[in-house]
Design an enzyme around this catalytic site. Structure first.
Site, PDB file in Angstrom:
ATOM      1  N   GLU B  71      64.984  39.966  50.447  1.00 17.44           N
ATOM      2  CA  GLU B  71      64.109  41.102  50.696  1.00 17.44           C
ATOM      3  C   GLU B  71      63.642  41.205  52.131  1.00 17.44           C
ATOM      4  O   GLU B  71      63.583  42.284  52.698  1.00 17.44           O
ATOM      5  CB  GLU B  71      62.888  41.021  49.780  1.00 17.44           C
ATOM      6  CG  GLU B  71      63.233  41.402  48.362  1.00 17.44           C
ATOM      7  CD  GLU B  71      62.033  41.394  47.459  1.00 17.44           C
ATOM      8  OE1 GLU B  71      61.089  40.633  47.735  1.00 17.44           O
ATOM      9  OE2 GLU B  71      62.041  42.139  46.476  1.00 17.44           O
ATOM     10  N   GLU B 311      22.115  37.009  46.996  1.00 20.29           N
ATOM     11  CA  GLU B 311      21.265  38.171  47.226  1.00 20.29           C
ATOM     12  C   GLU B 311      20.776  38.273  48.657  1.00 20.29           C
ATOM     13  O   GLU B 311      20.448  39.347  49.122  1.00 20.29           O
ATOM     14  CB  GLU B 311      20.051  38.113  46.290  1.00 20.29           C
ATOM     15  CG  GLU B 311      20.403  38.546  44.891  1.00 20.29           C
ATOM     16  CD  GLU B 311      19.251  38.427  43.939  1.00 20.29           C
ATOM     17  OE1 GLU B 311      18.329  37.642  44.222  1.00 20.29           O
ATOM     18  OE2 GLU B 311      19.274  39.107  42.905  1.00 20.29           O
TER      19      GLU B 311
END
Lengths: 98, 557
Positions: B71, B311
């Protein structure tokens, strides 16, 4: 595929035929190519037969996967034909020879 | 599950894959000297997995490898894997790796008559022989199908190729694109029947997860589940379920909580080393503060700590903790503390877990804090989350790492606010809940221990306040209706103080009264004594006069 600039005007046909040892298909391909060339390109051709089972690097350089493979290097365009060339009509059409 | 405990004398010969975690699932690697098929859709990591197999084979097991690409040109491949730290040029120069790019361009090729793929065989054989390769990758051989017309020849030749590879004794990977109804588009699984692995890349709720599954492994036991895997800067790692047996070593050493009053609530004086602690509570109940206190305490004791903040950014966390007198920055500078901040939705749960695994391996922490774990839960479904957490906790336990998780509860679910984290809570060893106690126009914070495996603990709800000096657990104030908090506590304290002052006054008043009474008594005694003395004196005078008169009368006679 590398040499395209050199003397295309002479219309001399140059072929590379890749074979592997003395396999049946290889033998047939050589035979078929000779027949075609003698009939249609009398004298005006050059065939180089490369046995990749001995010269393995050549297989890599010319991107050979199938055996036998015929590469027409001259005149351009370059053409690649796989198979033992038993389909003569097709070979002639591809090579643009009549 | 994947490990077989029976003591066979025969061990199926295997080739280690060099992919982190895959050897565990395959129980040792790919079948040695046989082809393995890896198939999957576009972009699922087939090429990378096979490349890693080759490179690790060279670098770790000293097995040279051949990469035959159908490929991509080899320059592209070199560039692609360079970002993963693999230097193909160097390996090629050392004669450990051979890369051959097979280009099949349909437009250039015509077919006339019979042929075979001896060219391919010879090239492959040449590459294998030139470096004495033990490993071979064919990526993706299916490209031949689009390049060549004669499918009958192709299929026959492929069958021959796989036989030939087996005869060569190389361990091969053949990759294949996923087909509609079959594993591969051209049905390669018909030819490669020893080991088939399917890679998958799917997106669930906008979070993508890569998964790996062993469909077939002839002659060997293997894990049958879908295992998540991760591609990062180190290549591929697969995440097996770490251990299904619960036989990790336990420590009875106690680590301090960092919060002064909280230690006393545990009769052992803190948490066990290597245990998992869950701090749950609604928003704004100082879970992060408690977590930071613990982190700080651990760092003070020279424990290596990783803090995962989902957070807050590290800077924000450091600033916020400074306001209550905790300096996390100095621990970071010393190299004892690492804060990792990322949004939980950045990647799937598996990726978080793998990141964690990598960090544990590299940093070797003894303490881990995840703040909050409930944000991870939002990433996946409940079932996934649970299985992930089991893996996480297993992993931490196996490494004897003390872990503290915080968990945010839903504000609305006031009856059993912890119900949402049912999945987590049964897995942890110690569970502390912080909660708001609302009433009479104010909000107070209370802390209590829900459970502490293997350690006695207080059953009281303790009020705590956060000042600029930090967390302070207040003493228990018992009122007539139970424990008092906030203003009620303060008014109760005031009332008690007044009561005490009153009592004090009463006592001193009584003292003074007694003193006065004593004085009265004493003066009474004094006056009585003088009275007595004067009476006595009178009596003695009388006696003397009588004696005198008696003497006078006897002289007259």
């Amino acid at each position: 595929m590398d040499d395209s600039s050199d003397s295309s005007s002479t219309a001399k046909h140059k072929f590379l035929l890749f074979v592997s040892g003395m396999s049946v298909k290889s033998g047939r391909a050589i035979e078929n190519l000779r027949l075609i060339c003698d009939k249609y390109l009398t004298g005006n051709y050059e065939i180089e037969i490369i046995d990749i089972s001995r010269d393995k690097e050549q297989a890599v350089i010319h991107q050979i996967i199938a055996i036998p493979t015929l590469i027409k290097t001259h005149p351009i365009p370059e053409r690649i034909i796989l198979g033992d060339l038993s389909d003569k009509e097709k070979v002639l059409r591809i090579l643009n020879i009549s | 599950m994947q490990k077989e405990s029976k003591s066979h004398s025969f061990i199926f010969p295997k080739t280690p894959t060099g992919v982190d975690g895959l050897d565990e699932i395959t129980d040792g690697g790919f079948p040695k000297g046989r082809p393995t098929l890896i198939c999957g859709g576009a972009g699922c990591g087939k090429t990378l997995l096979s490349m890693q197999f080759l490179i690790k084979g060279i670098t770790e097991y000293n097995e040279p490898g051949v990469f035959m690409s159908f490929e991509e040109p080899s320059a592209d491949i070199t560039l692609n894997v360079k970002s993963l730290g693999f230097d193909l040029e160097k390996l090629k120069a050392e004669k450990k790796l051979a890369v051959d790019y097979v280009r099949v361009e349909r437009a250039e090729i015509e077919e006339a008559g019979e042929y075979d793929l001896d060219g391919l065989f010879i090239r492959l054989g040449h590459a294998i022989d030139s470096i004495k390769a033990k490993r071979v990758v064919l990526d993706t051989i299916e490209s031949l199908f689009s390049g060549l017309d004669n499918q009958a020849i192709l299929r026959a030749e492929l069958r021959r190729l796989f036989h030939w590879l087996k005869e060569k004794g190389v361990t091969a990977i053949i990759t294949g694109e996923r087909g509609e109804a079959t594993l591969t588009r051209q049905g390669l699984e018909e030819y490669v029947s020893d080991c088939v692995i399917v890679l998958d890349h799917r997106v669930i709720e906008q979070v993508s997860t890569r998964r790996l599954r062993i469909v077939k492994y002839r002659g060997s036991t293997h894990g049958t589940n879908e295992y998540p895997f991760l591609i990062d800067s180190d290549g591929i790692s697969v995440l097996p379920i770490t251990s299904l047996k619960l036989d990790n070593e336990v420590s009875s050493e106690v680590v301090l909580t960092g919060v002064p009053g909280l230690n006393d609530m545990f009769y052992g004086g803190g948490f066990y080393r290597g245990s998992n602690i869950l701090v749950s509570g609604t928003a704004g109940t100082a879970k992060t503060t408690i977590a930071c206190y613990f982190a700080n305490e651990q760092c003070e004791n020279k424990e290596r700590t990783i803090y995962f903040a989902f957070e807050e950014s590290p800077q924000q966390l450091i600033r916020n903790m400074k306001s209550i007198g905790i300096d996390l920055d100095k621990h970071i500078k010393k190299g004892l503390l690492q804060i990792h901040s990322s949004r939980p939705s950045l990647n799937g749960l598996e990726l978080h877990l793998l990141t964690l695994r990598k960090l544990i391996r590299d940093f070797k922490p003894t303490t881990i804090i995840i703040d909050p774990i409930s944000n991870l839960i939002s990433v996946g479904s409940e079932h996934e989350v649970r299985s992930m957490l089991v893996r996480l906790i297993d992993m931490l336990k196996a490494n004897n790492i003390t872990a503290l998780f915080t968990s945010l509860n839903k504000q609305t679910d006031s009856f059993r606010p912890d119900l949402a984290e049912e999945s987590v809570s049964s897995l942890v060893d110690t569970w502390i809940t912080v909660r708001d106690m609302e009433g009479i126009g104010e909000r107070n914070r209370g802390i209590f221990i829900v459970k502490a495996r293997g350690m006695g603990h207080s059953n009281q709800v303790r009020e705590f306040v956060i000042t600029d000096k930090g967390i302070e657990l207040l003493d228990v104030e018992l009122g007539p209706q139970g424990i008092l908090t906030g203003t009620a506590r303060q008014s109760h304290q005031l009332k008690r103080t007044i009561h005490e002052i009153k009592l004090q006054n009463e006592i001193s008043r009584k003292d003074r009264e007694i003193e006065r009474k004593r004085k009265v008594l004493e003066s009474n005694i004094e006056s009585l004594r003088t009275e007595f003395e004067s009476a006595q004196e009178e009596l003695s005078i009388l006696k003397a006069t009588e004696e005198l008169q008696a003497g006078l009368s006897s002289k007259k006679k």
